[in-house]
Design an enzyme around this catalytic site. Structure first.
Site, PDB file in Angstrom:
ATOM      1  N   HIS A  17       0.846  -1.200   0.000  1.00 44.48           N
ATOM      2  CA  HIS A  17       0.000   0.000   0.000  1.00 44.48           C
ATOM      3  C   HIS A  17       0.876   1.244   0.000  1.00 44.48           C
ATOM      4  O   HIS A  17       2.098   1.142   0.046  1.00 44.48           O
ATOM      5  CB  HIS A  17      -0.989  -0.026   1.171  1.00 44.48           C
ATOM      6  CG  HIS A  17      -0.367   0.046   2.541  1.00 44.48           C
ATOM      7  ND1 HIS A  17       0.538  -0.875   3.003  1.00 44.48           N
ATOM      8  CD2 HIS A  17      -0.553   0.930   3.553  1.00 44.48           C
ATOM      9  CE1 HIS A  17       0.883  -0.565   4.245  1.00 44.48           C
ATOM     10  NE2 HIS A  17       0.244   0.527   4.603  1.00 44.48           N
TER      11      HIS A  17
ATOM     12  N   HIS B 197       1.264   3.827   2.084  1.00 43.94           N
ATOM     13  CA  HIS B 197       1.762   4.534   3.266  1.00 43.94           C
ATOM     14  C   HIS B 197       3.286   4.620   3.183  1.00 43.94           C
ATOM     15  O   HIS B 197       3.953   3.676   2.741  1.00 43.94           O
ATOM     16  CB  HIS B 197       1.341   3.812   4.558  1.00 43.94           C
ATOM     17  CG  HIS B 197      -0.031   4.201   5.020  1.00 43.94           C
ATOM     18  ND1 HIS B 197      -0.839   3.373   5.764  1.00 43.94           N
ATOM     19  CD2 HIS B 197      -0.740   5.349   4.832  1.00 43.94           C
ATOM     20  CE1 HIS B 197      -1.983   3.987   6.019  1.00 43.94           C
ATOM     21  NE2 HIS B 197      -1.943   5.181   5.456  1.00 43.94           N
TER      22      HIS B 197
ATOM     23  N   ASP C 147       5.735   4.397   5.163  1.00 43.22           N
ATOM     24  CA  ASP C 147       6.655   3.430   5.797  1.00 43.22           C
ATOM     25  C   ASP C 147       6.819   2.157   4.963  1.00 43.22           C
ATOM     26  O   ASP C 147       7.616   1.287   5.301  1.00 43.22           O
ATOM     27  CB  ASP C 147       6.230   3.094   7.244  1.00 43.22           C
ATOM     28  CG  ASP C 147       4.823   2.537   7.364  1.00 43.22           C
ATOM     29  OD1 ASP C 147       3.937   2.986   6.599  1.00 43.22           O
ATOM     30  OD2 ASP C 147       4.594   1.657   8.224  1.00 43.22           O
TER      31      ASP C 147
ATOM     32  N   HIS D 210       6.255  -5.457  12.158  1.00 41.16           N
ATOM     33  CA  HIS D 210       5.564  -4.160  12.146  1.00 41.16           C
ATOM     34  C   HIS D 210       5.133  -3.730  13.556  1.00 41.16           C
ATOM     35  O   HIS D 210       4.034  -3.234  13.773  1.00 41.16           O
ATOM     36  CB  HIS D 210       4.348  -4.244  11.200  1.00 41.16           C
ATOM     37  CG  HIS D 210       3.863  -2.925  10.674  1.00 41.16           C
ATOM     38  ND1 HIS D 210       2.925  -2.176  11.333  1.00 41.16           N
ATOM     39  CD2 HIS D 210       4.169  -2.229   9.552  1.00 41.16           C
ATOM     40  CE1 HIS D 210       2.672  -1.083  10.624  1.00 41.16           C
ATOM     41  NE2 HIS D 210       3.420  -1.096   9.552  1.00 41.16           N
TER      42      HIS D 210
HETATM   43 ZN   LIG Z   1       2.887   0.269   8.003  1.00 40.76          ZN
HETATM   44 ZN   LIG Z   2      -0.200   1.392   6.558  1.00 42.32          ZN
END
Ligand SMILES: [Zn+2]
Ligand SMILES: [Zn+2]
Length: 300
Positions: free
Chosen positions: A62, A64, A66, A266
């Site tokens: 995705h 994001h 990070d 994570h």
């Molecule tokens: Zn993440």
């Molecule tokens: Zn995320």
């Protein structure tokens, strides 16, 4: 050993002193597959002694930061290594991100960047079909569109060595068996299925950012190795708000996953120590869930 999975980053949101942002490298028969590419990933690849040049395909879960900030730098390095092209799979919008970065910075790459954007799907779908393996994906339940990925080695038909010895099969017998599926050995018909067995291939699943969803089980069921986000220990309200998993939920679905090995990743930086995660897993008497750390390596 056919391959290995190496965790390159195990921190959520921001990197910490000991944990980089998300990235998982899968090496298989001389090729590298990268799942997510947080900031600093290319240096983590080097530190892990892995080859950047061998990266064949990149899968971005995705958009994001990070999970993607390391991508422009990695593309430039591949370009500097004179790589002709790179194949990237992701959700919709990645092409725009890469275009924005490359149009904004002073750098004109020669490398051909092939971005395949996949629509969000609640059903498991195949995104790459190779001769020996396939890559599947499914939509997860994050605050933005996010895909989980599976690498599945195809099953192989193997000859039973013992039976081959007993029957004294020679090269020409195998040609015949492969061609028509049986042989006539000393007046006796022997079918291929009588002297072969199916060897299941290795299955690796990567479940990045998501809140609870049955799609985790749909994709990850019976994996040999599951790398799954466990941002929180048991902070259910935070997990729901930010679209993440808790260890508590993973323990809840654990019997249905039927995975050989589960590695958590994570982690939120709110935990200075992961001792409570460890204790909770032990309390359940589970021996095949492990806490991921940067450079953790699992061979298969
Ligand atoms: Zn993440
Ligand atoms: Zn995320």
């Amino acid at each position: 050993m056919k391959g290995k999975v190496v965790l390159l980053g195990t921190s959520s949101a921001m990197p910490t002193k000991d944990r980089n942002n998300s990235g998982v490298y899968l090496g298989y028969k001389g090729k590298g597959f990268l799942f997510d590419c947080g900031e600093g990933t290319q240096r983590q690849i080097m530190r892990a002694g892995l080859s950047i040049y061998r990266i064949d395909k990149i899968f971005i879960s995705h958009l994001h930061t990070d999970h993607i900030l390391g991508l422009p730098g990695l593309i430039e390095t591949l370009d500097m290594h004179d790589k002709d092209s790179i194949e990237i799979h992701s959700v919709k919008g990645l092409k725009n991100v890469i275009d924005c970065v490359l149009n904004g910075v002073i750098y004109a790459p020669d490398i051909q960047i092939n971005i395949n954007e996949h629509s969000f799907s609640a059903d498991v779908f195949t995104i790459f079909e190779g001769k020996e393996f396939r890559i599947k994906a499914v939509g997860l339940n994050h605050v933005v569109d996010c895909l989980g990925f599976s690498f599945e080695e195809k099953p192989k038909i193997k000859y039973n060595k013992e039976k081959i010895k007993q029957l004294d099969l020679q090269g020409s017998d195998f040609i015949q068996l492969e061609k028509v599926g049986y042989i006539n050995k000393n007046g006796k018909i022997i079918k291929k299925e009588e002297i072969t067995f199916v060897e299941k291939g290795f299955k690796f699943t990567y479940i990045p950012d998501t809140y609870r969803t049955e799609n985790i089980i749909k994709l990850a069921k019976e994996s040999d190795l599951l790398v799954i986000e466990s941002t929180y220990l048991n902070e259910e309200n935070k997990a729901r708000e930010y679209g993440h998993l808790t260890l508590e939920y993973i323990l809840q679905i654990y019997p249905e996953l039927e995975c050989k090995k589960i590695v958590l990743t994570h982690f939120s930086r709110r935990y200075s120590s992961l001792e409570e995660f460890e204790n909770r897993i032990r309390e359940e008497g589970i021996t095949n869930i492990f806490l991921g750390h940067d450079f953790m390596e699992i061979s298969f």
